[in-house]
Each structure stands twice: as C-alpha cells, then as structure tokens.
Design an enzyme around this catalytic site. Structure first.
Site, PDB file in Angstrom:
ATOM      1  N   ASP A 108       0.850  -1.185   0.000  1.00 31.44           N
ATOM      2  CA  ASP A 108       0.000   0.000   0.000  1.00 31.44           C
ATOM      3  C   ASP A 108       0.887   1.238   0.000  1.00 31.44           C
ATOM      4  OD1 ASP A 108      -2.753   1.154   0.215  1.00 31.44           O
ATOM      5  OD2 ASP A 108      -1.882   2.045   2.010  1.00 31.44           O
ATOM      6  N   GLU A 111       0.821   5.759   0.409  1.00 27.91           N
ATOM      7  CA  GLU A 111       0.153   7.035   0.635  1.00 27.91           C
ATOM      8  C   GLU A 111       0.844   8.059  -0.251  1.00 27.91           C
ATOM      9  OE1 GLU A 111      -2.550   7.236   2.272  1.00 27.91           O
ATOM     10  OE2 GLU A 111      -2.467   5.247   3.209  1.00 27.91           O
ATOM     11  N   ASP A 149      -6.281  18.089   1.390  1.00 22.73           N
ATOM     12  CA  ASP A 149      -7.219  16.973   1.558  1.00 22.73           C
ATOM     13  C   ASP A 149      -6.491  15.660   1.787  1.00 22.73           C
ATOM     14  OD1 ASP A 149      -9.348  18.671   1.270  1.00 22.73           O
ATOM     15  OD2 ASP A 149      -9.676  18.232  -0.857  1.00 22.73           O
ATOM     16  N   HIS A 163      -4.134  10.953   5.532  1.00 19.40           N
ATOM     17  CA  HIS A 163      -3.016  10.176   6.079  1.00 19.40           C
ATOM     18  C   HIS A 163      -2.287  10.845   7.236  1.00 19.40           C
ATOM     19  CE1 HIS A 163      -0.569  12.879   3.676  1.00 19.40           C
ATOM     20  NE2 HIS A 163      -1.065  12.408   2.542  1.00 19.40           N
ATOM     21  N   HIS A 209      -5.338   6.792   7.478  1.00 19.75           N
ATOM     22  CA  HIS A 209      -4.745   5.839   6.554  1.00 19.75           C
ATOM     23  C   HIS A 209      -3.240   5.792   6.790  1.00 19.75           C
ATOM     24  CE1 HIS A 209      -8.096   5.410   3.394  1.00 19.75           C
ATOM     25  NE2 HIS A 209      -8.604   5.952   4.480  1.00 19.75           N
ATOM     26  N   ASP A 236      -2.431  -0.448   6.565  1.00 23.38           N
ATOM     27  CA  ASP A 236      -3.391  -0.880   5.557  1.00 23.38           C
ATOM     28  C   ASP A 236      -2.924  -2.155   4.861  1.00 23.38           C
ATOM     29  OD1 ASP A 236      -4.880   1.267   6.269  1.00 23.38           O
ATOM     30  OD2 ASP A 236      -4.665   2.371   4.385  1.00 23.38           O
TER      31      ASP A 236
END
Length: 241
Positions: free
Chosen positions: A8, A10, A53, A58, A153, A158
C-alpha cells in the site's frame, strides 16, 4: 513456495500525471499463506507539498516528511524486496500508477516488470460482493477483521489489514459468509455486513433411529410407493447401487 507481498502507498494527492508523489510505502510478506513478519516500510520525502485533503486522510505533514529519504534512494531496496513475488494491492491501478511514475523518473521501467504479477483485491471483492461497498474498511467489517485502530490511513497498517482481509476472502469452504443485513453496501444497513460460520468448529453427531421410528419410516415409504404406482425413485437408485 508461494511468496506474496501486500503493498500500500500514501501519496501527496491523486494524480501522478500532475506530479503527485509517493510519501509512504508499506509492504507485508506472506509465504505459503503464512505471514512471515518480514515487513518493508518507508516514509518518503516527495520533494513537493501534499494537498490539504490528502493530509487529512493520512496525517503526514510536509514538516514530518522533510528529513525523510527521497524515492530514488529507496527504489532498489523496494524493488529487491518485491522482486519475484505476487503483489497484492487494493485498487491496484492507483498504487501501480504512482510506482510506475516514480520508476519512470529513474529509468527503471515499469513496476510490473520487476514482479511476478499483480492481484487487485478490489476486483476480487466486486466479484464476490457485487453491489456492496468494497472499500478496505467495508471488507474489514464484512470479514470480521479488526480495524478499530485505523483512525488515519497508513501504508503499513493498511497492508497488514489487507493481508488479513485476503486470507479471509480466500479461505475456501472452511467458512460460509452470509449477508445478514441485506444492505446495498452504502453503509446504511442496520446490522453487521456478514455473519461468518466456521464449520470446522462443529462435530455433528449421527443419531440412529429407534426401532419405532425406523418402522414408521418404512411404512411411510411403502405408502409413497403405493401412491405412485411403484414409480418411486429410490428403488431405481438402490438397484444401481
């Protein structure tokens, strides 16, 4: 040996084409369906600010990332870790798009060229649960994976959750998933998304009929045979056996 990596990322935003970059990557290794504990996790200086945003999702601020290594310094270690494995990602097109963009800047080809394949669990989930919400949070609820600690997140967190979700999605006939609330997946259902019944936990006793029950059963069969004019199916089956 089957080696799989749950991955995963970010990012600073949603569009690698517009210059958004990877700021965190988390990987979890599984060999022969057993987690090995050999993780890979980096925070990365994207050399550009994150969208407001994205930071809300995160929580990784520009100040926090300022002293972290750049992707170019980590690329070889990331590729060596992933090389030869099947990479499992939720919504793979998103992460692969960013990884390809980062590798393209370094003239290292495309991410898929370095691995043994990519499996998208979002595609799997949509086939298994059509019409339902299939976000990672929704799958955790449906498959009884504890994600209560997931307030923001995080790539490694994740990836760890995705590994548990994948194991539950692919556990075969050991358990039966039954929709309990009949919701359309928009989160508006009143109950739990699914009930998991693990049949391996049960020992079913075999109950023999009493003589009276056996006699009553035989009489019922004779009555059925008589009512059908001797055309009952079980006699044909007994003859074949």
């Amino acid at each position: 040996m089957t080696r799989q990596i749950f991955l995963d990322t970010e990012t600073t935003g949603l569009s690698p084409e517009s210059g958004d970059r990877i700021i965190e990557i988390g990987c979890v290794e599984m060999v022969n369906r057993r987690l090995t504990g050999r993780h890979l996790h980096f925070y990365i200086n994207p050399q550009r600010p994150s969208h407001e945003d994205a930071v809300k999702i995160h929580g990784l601020t520009d100040e926090f990332l300022a002293d972290k290594p750049v992707f170019a310094a980590l690329a070889d270690e990331i590729l060596d870790y992933c090389r030869g494995a099947e990479i499992i990602i939720h919504n793979a097109s998103f992460d692969i798009g960013f990884l390809d963009a980062e590798l393209r800047r370094l003239d290292k080809g495309r991410f898929r060229e370095h691995v043994d394949g990519v499996l998208d669990t979002l595609v799997m989930a949509r086939e298994m649960f059509p019409g339902k919400s299939n976000s990672l949070d929704a799958l955790c609820r449906r498959l009884e994976v504890d994600n209560t600690h997931r307030t923001l997140h995080g790539a490694l967190m994740d990836a760890e959750l995705l590994a548990e979700v994948y194991i539950n999605m692919t556990r075969g006939q050991d358990a039966l998933l039954i929709d309990a609330d009949g919701s359309d997946g928009d989160g508006a259902g009143q109950g739990v998304d699914a009930v998991a019944i693990d049949f391996s936990a049960f020992e079913l006793p075999v109950l023999q009929p009493t003589p009276q029950e056996a006699e009553a059963f035989e009489k019922a069969l004779q009555d059925l045979d008589k009512a059908s004019g001797g055309k009952v199916v079980w006699k044909t089956m007994e003859a074949v056996i």
